[in-house]
Design an enzyme around this catalytic site. Structure first.
Site, PDB file in Angstrom:
ATOM      1  N   CYS A 117      -7.960 -24.871  16.038  1.00 25.24           N
ATOM      2  CA  CYS A 117      -6.665 -24.462  15.493  1.00 25.24           C
ATOM      3  C   CYS A 117      -5.566 -24.834  16.489  1.00 25.24           C
ATOM      4  CB  CYS A 117      -6.657 -22.966  15.197  1.00 25.24           C
ATOM      5  SG  CYS A 117      -6.486 -21.902  16.654  1.00 25.24           S
ATOM      6  N   ASP A 128      -3.173   7.218  -3.460  1.00 25.72           N
ATOM      7  CA  ASP A 128      -4.510   7.779  -3.620  1.00 25.72           C
ATOM      8  C   ASP A 128      -4.869   8.642  -2.420  1.00 25.72           C
ATOM      9  OD1 ASP A 128      -4.368   5.239  -2.289  1.00 25.72           O
ATOM     10  OD2 ASP A 128      -6.552   5.190  -2.213  1.00 25.72           O
ATOM     11  N   CYS A 151     -13.049 -23.676  18.555  1.00 26.42           N
ATOM     12  CA  CYS A 151     -12.100 -23.731  17.447  1.00 26.42           C
ATOM     13  C   CYS A 151     -11.101 -24.849  17.719  1.00 26.42           C
ATOM     14  CB  CYS A 151     -11.380 -22.384  17.330  1.00 26.42           C
ATOM     15  SG  CYS A 151     -10.034 -22.333  16.130  1.00 26.42           S
ATOM     16  N   CYS A 191      -5.813 -22.981  19.884  1.00 26.00           N
ATOM     17  CA  CYS A 191      -6.940 -23.359  20.738  1.00 26.00           C
ATOM     18  C   CYS A 191      -6.833 -24.794  21.236  1.00 26.00           C
ATOM     19  CB  CYS A 191      -8.250 -23.160  19.979  1.00 26.00           C
ATOM     20  SG  CYS A 191      -8.574 -21.427  19.585  1.00 26.00           S
ATOM     21  N   ASP A 220       0.871  -1.169   0.000  1.00 24.31           N
ATOM     22  CA  ASP A 220       0.000   0.000   0.000  1.00 24.31           C
ATOM     23  C   ASP A 220       0.910   1.221   0.000  1.00 24.31           C
ATOM     24  OD1 ASP A 220      -2.133   1.668   0.135  1.00 24.31           O
ATOM     25  OD2 ASP A 220      -2.649   1.238   2.215  1.00 24.31           O
TER      26      ASP A 220
END
Length: 534
Positions: A281, A127, A279, A284, A92
């Site tokens: 994962c 921008d 969860c 977890c 960015d």
């Protein structure tokens, strides 16, 4: 002028979503892709960890921050060595810092050159973000200034191997978003991106986000990949993808972790409120909520960031699988019921339903599931009713229409069943068999002519019977529309007493009298096939 033609190959489609291959100088990435935002100064999860442990093949970092902290070193080494990351890197330009601080001590041309000098793969012009609570005059200025800077790229760039992003501005002013997208689409950018959506998502204004994305997509070149800046929460990934977003970045995984917020694919939970992790994962599975709460702050933030990343990447996989199966709409419905604002956003798709229908696949690998009135705006339903009006005519000899109620198992469509129905109806009413035309009435499609009844998707679907009152009314309207436009001299509607078809017939009879349409009702015993004339 240097021009680069990006290679973007689409492999799968559903709604406006697409699974594609985007080729860059550092490798090919599969879209839709989630790009974690990496702060090169503070890396909670390192880029190399993302590559090795999360199978992350593309990320985004801020070229302005890189310039401020690494300057000439990044130019000598290149951004990949600075981040120690072998995958695709998008940068960015620092526009977000403009939104936060008001201005930057760098020009558009300088940041264009710097991104080329550090050899990024996907670069963004500087921008001017519109923001949210701004006047239309200021919003128009941000659009015009962004376009002016976009036009500078043509003679400012020196390399042909870098993909350039053309940001679309306008904020909540939809007409300005449309203008920005049209003008940006005339310029030789490889990717387009929607700017300024973060405040919208932070307030859960997902219906407005639908307006912004759909407007930008409808007014920019469809063949170019589309990026959503600051996409935020995984609960809305499926919505963004369904509207045609191919890439989106987010720093929410780390920002939320800093505040002890635990991401799920259906919402956010504060860590102190969790008793059981919903969860599986690695984080977890290794720790309990109490374990994380008792960790030192920095370590807890890192572990929560990792969990949040796992959730984001897992959600992208689920969305992709839904695209492959042709079940993205069903997935959207499921997600929409996780938060009222998402359901509101799903309903907003009606505003763009014709555009979505025109660009949606005609055939899918699997049958469709329909659940209720929200499905009336599905591309398949809209397409059927549109084609029925515009392209279909009953057989030439058809003078009498017999409408047969569909059933949950579609057993009323069996040839033997239909043949018996027609024979009995002709005997009871004294009709010429050759003049009879049979159509089924069924949620959610409405009218299904018998000769089309086994074509996709008019047979390959399941509906949650019995239909509710809104659905019954919708099917009744489709019947009345069809009857009004057809050349039949006699209409016969079969009805099963005590079923949803009885409620429908009441509506049809009432409306047909008001519209001066003659319709005769025959009660039907579905088990004995016994017809009685009223």
């Amino acid at each position: 002028m240097v021009v680069n033609m990006v290679e973007f190959e689409i492999r799968e489609r559903d709604l406006l979503a697409r699974i594609g291959k985007l080729k860059t100088k550092s490798g090919t990435i599969e879209t839709p892709a989630f790009l974690p935002v990496i702060n090169p100064v503070k890396e909670l999860v390192t880029p190399l960890e993302l590559w090795e442990n999360f199978n992350c093949r593309v990320l985004i970092t801020n070229a302005y921050i890189v310039k401020k902290h690494f300057g000439e070193e990044a130019k000598r080494k290149g951004i990949h060595k600075i981040l120690k990351y072998p995958g695709v890197i998008m940068t960015d330009s620092g526009a977000y810092q403009i939104l936060v601080y008001g201005s930057l001590d760098v020009t558009n041309r300088e940041i264009i050159r710097y991104q080329e000098e550090i050899s990024t793969d996907i670069a963004t012009i500087l921008d001017l973000p519109t923001g949210w609570n701004v006047s239309m005059e200021y919003a128009r200025y941000t659009v015009e200034e962004t376009l002016r800077r976009a036009r500078e790229l043509e003679d400012a760039r020196a390399r042909a191997d870098i993909i350039w992003v053309g940001p679309i501005q306008g904020g909540r002013y939809i007409d300005l978003v449309a203008f920005s997208a049209k003008e940006m689409g005339k310029l030789p950018f490889d990717i387009h991106a929607l700017g300024s959506p973060t405040p919208v998502m932070e307030q859960y204004l997902f219906d407005i986000l639908v307006d912004m994305i759909a407007t930008a997509k409808m007014n920019s070149p469809l063949e170019r990949p589309f990026h959503l800046f600051g996409a935020g929460h995984p609960m809305m990934f499926s919505l963004a993808v369904a509207l045609g977003c191919d890439l989106f970045d987010s720093a929410a995984y780390s920002l939320f972790a800093r505040e002890n917020r635990y991401l799920t694919d259906y919402g956010t939970i504060r860590l102190e409120d969790i008793k059981y992790f919903p969860c599986s994962c690695p984080v977890c599975m290794k720790y309990s909520p109490t374990d994380l709460m008792e960790m030192p702050g920095d370590r807890r933030e890192r572990e929560l960031s990792k969990h949040n990343l796992y959730v984001c990447f897992a959600e992208i996989k689920r969305v992709k699988q839904a695209i492959v199966e042709g079940r993205l709409w069903e997935y959207l419905e499921m997600k929409a019921h996780s938060h009222p604002s998402l359901l509101k956003a799903l309903r907003r798709l009606q505003k763009y339903s014709e555009y979505i229908e025109r660009n949606s696949p005609f055939v899918k690998r699997k049958g469709l599931f329909f659940f209720g009135p929200i499905d009336f705006i599905r591309p398949e339903v809209l397409r059927h009713n549109k084609r029925l009006k515009e392209r279909y005519s009953p057989p030439d000899r058809s003078k009498v229409l017999i409408l047969v109620p569909d059933s949950e198992l579609k057993d009323t469509r069996r040839r033997k069943y239909v043949k018996k129905i027609v024979l009995k109806a002709s005997k009871v009413l004294g009709l010429d068999l050759n003049a009879i035309h049979v159509c089924f009435y069924s949620p959610p499609f409405g009218i299904i002519p018998i000769e089309l009844s086994e074509t996709y998707p008019l047979y390959q679907y399941e509906y949650a019977y019995p239909p509710d009152a809104e659905t019954v009314k919708y099917v009744a309207e489709r019947i009345l529309e069809y009857i009004a436009a057809a050349p039949y001299v006699k209409i016969i509607i079969l009805m099963e007493k005590g079923s949803w078809s009885e409620r429908l017939v009441d509506l049809v009879v009432k409306e047909s009298h008001e519209r001066e349409i003659e319709a005769e009702i025959l009660p039907l015993d579905a088990h004995s096939l016994k017809l009685k004339k009223n």
